[in-house]
Design a protein around this motif. Structure first.
Motif, short mmCIF file in Angstrom:
data_model
loop_
_atom_site.label_atom_id
_atom_site.label_comp_id
_atom_site.label_asym_id
_atom_site.label_seq_id
_atom_site.Cartn_x
_atom_site.Cartn_y
_atom_site.Cartn_z
N GLY A 8 -13.90 4.62 -2.10
CA GLY A 8 -14.87 3.74 -1.43
C GLY A 8 -14.16 2.73 -0.55
N VAL A 9 -13.21 3.20 0.25
CA VAL A 9 -12.39 2.26 1.02
C VAL A 9 -13.18 1.48 2.08
CG1 VAL A 9 -10.40 2.03 2.56
CG2 VAL A 9 -10.27 3.60 0.62
N PRO A 10 -13.96 2.15 2.94
CA PRO A 10 -14.52 1.40 4.08
C PRO A 10 -15.49 0.30 3.67
CG PRO A 10 -14.72 3.78 4.44
CD PRO A 10 -14.32 3.58 3.00
N ILE A 46 4.48 1.99 2.00
CA ILE A 46 3.10 1.75 2.45
C ILE A 46 3.05 0.44 3.23
CG2 ILE A 46 0.73 1.29 1.69
CD1 ILE A 46 1.23 3.31 -0.60
N ASP A 47 3.74 -0.59 2.74
CA ASP A 47 3.79 -1.86 3.49
C ASP A 47 4.33 -1.61 4.89
OD1 ASP A 47 2.76 -3.38 1.48
OD2 ASP A 47 4.65 -4.28 0.85
N CYS A 97 -12.08 -6.87 7.12
CA CYS A 97 -12.91 -6.86 5.91
C CYS A 97 -12.06 -6.94 4.65
CB CYS A 97 -13.77 -5.60 5.85
SG CYS A 97 -14.96 -5.49 7.19
N GLY A 98 -10.77 -6.64 4.77
CA GLY A 98 -9.88 -6.82 3.63
C GLY A 98 -9.86 -5.68 2.64
N TYR A 119 -7.32 -3.68 2.01
CA TYR A 119 -5.93 -3.24 1.82
C TYR A 119 -5.63 -2.65 0.44
CZ TYR A 119 -5.13 -5.93 6.12
OH TYR A 119 -5.18 -6.42 7.39
N THR A 120 -6.13 -3.27 -0.62
CA THR A 120 -5.77 -2.73 -1.95
C THR A 120 -6.34 -1.32 -2.12
OG1 THR A 120 -7.63 -3.95 -2.89
CG2 THR A 120 -5.45 -4.93 -3.15
N ARG A 121 -7.51 -1.08 -1.55
CA ARG A 121 -8.09 0.27 -1.67
C ARG A 121 -7.38 1.26 -0.75
NH1 ARG A 121 -14.24 0.25 -3.74
NH2 ARG A 121 -14.29 -1.88 -4.53
N VAL A 122 -6.97 0.80 0.43
CA VAL A 122 -6.20 1.66 1.32
C VAL A 122 -4.94 2.12 0.59
CG1 VAL A 122 -4.77 1.69 3.42
CG2 VAL A 122 -7.08 0.70 3.50
N ARG A 123 -4.27 1.17 -0.05
CA ARG A 123 -3.03 1.49 -0.77
C ARG A 123 -3.30 2.54 -1.86
NH1 ARG A 123 1.68 -1.43 -1.11
NH2 ARG A 123 0.70 -3.33 -0.33
#
Ligand code: FES
Ligand code: FES
Lengths: 774, 152
Positions: B92-94, B122-123, B133-134, B136-140
């Motif tokens: 559910g990233v977006p 990844i960084d 929207c923030g 990043y933690t889900r993208v990772r």
């Protein structure tokens, strides 16, 4: 002073007024037919291949309510009237309708409403979509369900009370008969629509969709790139415009070189947009538009324009000098907004050694949604120059405000302006101010062609409705145990009102009620004041608004007092919250987000609960080596409660790493837990951007920053590494979600930095501070 | 007149050779999945693949593409089932989704060169992609999930 606060007290609702003729939400058929100008490639998501019939589109459909329609195949169409900018609202509100109805979520399609006053407020702002429309959505679903149940009961000759709609059919349990929704459409259409008071609402435990993390309505399009945002709006024959605007607010156009711009390949026209008349509100700023056959050519043409401006009175504005002025204003007695006991006398009589004062400061901030403001307009005139058609496609948080500004700009009734709402690539409050829609409409009118206006990132950062700069002065008298016996707090900030009332300098009750007059601490002597400040840039609301600077002061100061008294900060904070009670704000001008204090009290027990839980979640009280630290803050905003613990690791040389964020939110009834979680995660990153990086400055009246190189945002490598969120299970009425996580973040972070390094940050952003330690 | 190859198809284009690939894709070829966010290589919204490498299309003049293959989100998969797209759905990233095309294109390229990326990888690979929207933690997390699937 007063300005038209919207229902949430959060910003200004410039509604288009009650139109004399109500326009139906356009059906897909009418919507496509209206596109005489050409092929439209914007569309809401529909189930692929399904025969989609939409609200108001076919005589055969069952349309018991504005928000819901069912076609003879059983396909349910639900109208989404709030704007989707990333909260998941296009999924969440329809979930409520579908659940009350007893629909199968797989057989539901979502249609986005145009600007339409009949839907109620569409101002997607103030974290109020669920709060404001939860009951309305239940009524929509329950109305349709009741009528389907009645239709089935009639068919079977049984009592409607014995019939129940669920899983897309109505069942009579005793006789084991059932009929699908589609089969009941014709009969149901002939029944009278029941009065809302007569409806039975489902019990929460009957819900099958609400409370589940159903897939997002827009997910597929977002993943394959087919989702359409405002920047993607297209009509055949459209032109692309960018606009040169005065670098200083209210500056006047002196000269420009249209020949040079026209010489750029692809540029077709250069034309002026007249300047706004004060107050600027949502009017087009004015300037020189370069219109071309593609965006790039328009940008190149604008570069060639060489515009000269006369700055005008705001040309003397320097944000640096203003900072000192604002801090001084916050230290000077102002207008009393809340007064209990006699804080002034207590401060005067106290031993100076027992008095502690601190000044906090948050600079101007820009919204910077990843999609900049964009609008496509098609305005047609007859031979007398009268507007015969006005239609826009735009990423707007408030289509009715867009109708309002189109009406004012073009001299048409608001309901004549058709405002189609695309997906929004972020909003954060910027896109509730439709100045860019007015720009596109002016250009389309003057050129006789559809025109798409794109704000470049530079335009966005330099001409925003900025989150206002705020200074907060705090003073307390501490007794021998360190407990505050008297407390005075005063804020000064150029108010949002200045956007609507030229020269306004006083903070509004709405802004003061955002985390300041509603201070939740137990104090015998308390005074809350506001001091005046002038605006020299356009001021507007940004995600969590005045809570940002107020919470920064209100949640940092107790941490300072605790350390000064040698006390443990969490227990100090909990003691300061005092007894579980409902805060009384007698005599205080306080809007409570437009809700009653009975339905939505300021409940200290809930605030304490989230604070204790966040502390537990974060493992508060762990011994940490120097350079690592935890900080906590709790804050009620938008009728919800939130506490955040931030954990940091600061290297000896002062490099800050946010290793973990632990947040707990109590937002009452929750529809889609995963989207609440996502909003809280996003708030931590938004909070990082504003606390660590965000600062807009101005020199000679013009904003200096222009793009992400000079206005940096949190990135993968400096955003919080881990964010854990807990949602309090609660049957209380729904509160806000989207903004609630933002206010406590910056103070919790700065409290953590103090715990780690002994360095106190009272002025944001943190990047300007040396955090090194030895 | 020149030619570029996008998602396996050759397009003839008549544009200013300095026009960045981003605007050629969006305004000339009508492929709007690739987004504008800053125009100066700071945000990654416009990330596409050029011969398999992630590049920022806003900062690449179309004349520099030459005969290298361009892949955009429209060509990342034919059915929206690239491992990255699947992982994005699963996590559910977006949120608003505007940056996510660029995030996914950057992630897909990263995973091609580093199938098992560390947090530091990844960084490094993803810090050019802003998400207001923030997410990043889900993208990772989604990158790690996609990496596992791609390794199968
Ligand atoms: S638009 Fe290309 S990096 Fe921002
Ligand atoms: S999801 Fe909105 S900018 Fe990334």
């Amino acid at each position: 002073m007063s300005y038209p606060l919207n229902k949430s007290g959060q910003g200004i609702a410039i509604e288009s007024g009650a139109p004399s003729v109500l326009r139906p939400a356009l059906s897909r058929r009418a919507f496509m037919a209206s596109l005489s100008a050409g092929s439209l490639v914007l569309a809401t998501r529909f189930a692929s291949g399904a025969s989609v019939s939409l609200v108001g589109s076919s005589a055969l459909d069952f349309e018991p309510d504005l928000f819901v329609s069912i076609d003879p195949t059983g396909l349910v169409t639900i109208l989404a009237h709030r704007s989707e900018m990333g909260t998941g609202i296009r999924t969440a509100l329809p979930m409520v309708v579908a659940d009350e109805l007893g629909a199968d979520w797989e057989r539901v399609v979502i249609e986005q409403s145009i600007g339409d006053a009949r839907t109620g407020s569409q101002n997607t702002d103030g974290s109020q979509s669920v709060r404001g429309f939860y009951d309305r959505m239940r009524i929509a679903g329950a109305t349709a369900r009741r009528m389907l149940e009645q239709a089935a009961a009639q068919e079977w000759g049984v009592d409607a009370e014995e019939c129940n709609a669920s899983e897309h059919k109505v069942t009579h349990k005793a006789s084991k008969r059932s009929l699908g929704f589609g089969e009941l459409v014709e009969a149901a259409s002939k029944l009278d629509v029941p009065a809302p008071q007569s409806l039975r609402m489902r019990d929460k435990k009957e819900y099958r969709i609400v409370g589940k993390n159903v897939p997002l309505t827009d997910m597929d399009g977002l993943l394959d790139g087919s989702a359409k945002f405002g920047i993607d709006a297209r009509l055949d024959g459209q032109l692309y415009a960018v606009i040169a605007r005065s670098p200083v607010l209210g500056g006047t156009l002196v000269n420009y070189d249209s020949d040079a711009a026209l010489a750029v390949d692809g540029v077709v026209e250069v034309l002026e947009i007249p300047p706004f008349e004060a107050p600027h509100s949502f009017q087009a700023l004015g300037g020189v538009a370069v219109v071309a056959t593609n965006t790039w050519a328009a940008i190149q043409g604008r570069k060639a324009l060489a515009v000269e401006w006369e700055a005008g009175p705001n040309g003397a504005f320097e944000s640096k000098a203003f900072e000192a002025e604002l801090a001084e204003s916050a230290r000077t007695p102002g207008r009393v907004c809340r007064d209990e006991g006699d804080a002034v006398a207590a401060l005067k009589d106290a031993d100076p050694a027992d008095v502690f004062s601190a000044d906090y400061y948050v600079p101007f901030l820009a919204h910077a949604p990843m999609e900049p403001p964009c609008a496509l307009a098609n305005v047609e005139l007859n031979s007398d120059g009268q507007v015969t058609h006005c239609e826009v496609w735009t990423a707007t948080q408030n289509p009715q405000a867009a109708q309002g500004i189109l009406a004012g700009t073009l001299g048409i009734p608001p309901e004549q302006a058709i405002v189609n709402v695309t997906l929004l690539g972020g909003g954060f409050g910027r896109k509730s101010k439709p100045d860019y829609v007015a720009e596109a409409a002016i250009l389309s009118r003057d050129l006789g062609a559809p025109v798409h206006v794109t704000w470049t990132r530079e335009d966005d950062i330099r001409h925003d409705y900025y989150h206002t700069v705020g200074a907060v002065h705090m003073q307390a008298v501490q007794d021998k145990q360190g407990k505050p016996t008297a407390w005075l707090q005063r804020s000064a900030f150029p108010p949002i009102t200045s956007t609507f009332v030229a020269g306004a300098r006083d903070g509004g009750a709405g802004e003061m009620g955002m985390g300041f007059t509603d201070l939740p601490y137990a104090l015998d002597h308390l005074r809350v004041e506001n001091s005046p400040a002038s605006a020299h840039l356009r001021i507007g609301w940004l995600r969590s608004v005045a809570h940002i600077y107020h919470a920064f002061g209100v949640c940092s100061f107790p941490d300072e007092l605790a350390h000064r008294a040698g006390k443990e900060p969490l227990s100090y904070l909990l003691e300061l919250l005092g007894e579980d009670r409902h805060l009384k704000l007698d005599g205080v001008q306080y809007s409570n987000g437009g809700e009653s204090m009975e339905d939505y009290p300021i409940d200290i027990a809930r605030l304490r609960h989230v604070t204790e839980r966040a502390a537990k979640l974060a493992g508060w009280g762990r011994k940490l080596p120097k350079g690592k630290g935890l900080g906590i803050a709790c804050h009620r905003s938008f009728l919800s409660y939130c506490a955040t613990v931030v954990e940091v690791d600061v290297s000896k040389s002062g490099v800050l790493s946010i290793t973990k964020v632990s947040s707990v939110i109590d937002a009452g009834t929750v529809i889609h837990p995963d989207r609440v979680k996502a909003q809280m995660e996003g708030a931590a990153v938004f909070g990082t951007s504003l606390a660590v990086h965000g600062e807009i400055t101005a020199k000679d009246g013009a904003v200096i920053e222009s793009n992400f190189d000079t206005y940096p945002l949190a990135r993968m490598n400096d955003a919080p590494k881990e964010i854990q969120v807990e949602i309090v299970e609660n049957d209380a009425p729904p509160g806000g979600v989207g903004e609630v996580g933002v206010p406590p973040f910056a103070p919790a972070l700065c409290n953590a930095i103090f715990a780690a390094t002994g360095k106190r940050v009272r002025r944001l952003p943190i990047r300007h501070h040396d955090l090194s330690w030895s | 007149m020149s030619e570029i190859r996008v998602n396996g198809q050759t397009h003839e284009i008549q544009t200013d050779p300095d026009m960045p690939l981003l605007w050629v894709l969006r305004d000339v070829l009508g492929m709007q999945g690739t987004k504008y966010g800053c125009g100066i290589g700071q945000c990654g919204s416009c990330t596409v693949h050029l011969a398999g490498q992630a590049v920022k299309a806003c900062s690449l003049p179309v004349s520099a593409v030459g005969d290298l293959e361009v892949t955009t989100i429209e060509g990342l998969s034919t059915d929206g089932q690239h491992p990255v797209q699947k992982a994005w759905r699963e996590h559910g990233v977006p949120q608003c989704g505007y940056c996510q095309v660029g995030q996914m294109m950057a992630a897909a390229a990263l995973l091609t060169s580093k199938p098992k990326p560390t947090d530091a990888d990844i960084d490094r690979g993803m810090s050019g992609n802003l998400c207001r929207c923030g997410t990043y933690t889900r993208v990772r997390a989604a990158i790690k999930t996609a990496g596992k699937e791609m390794a199968k």
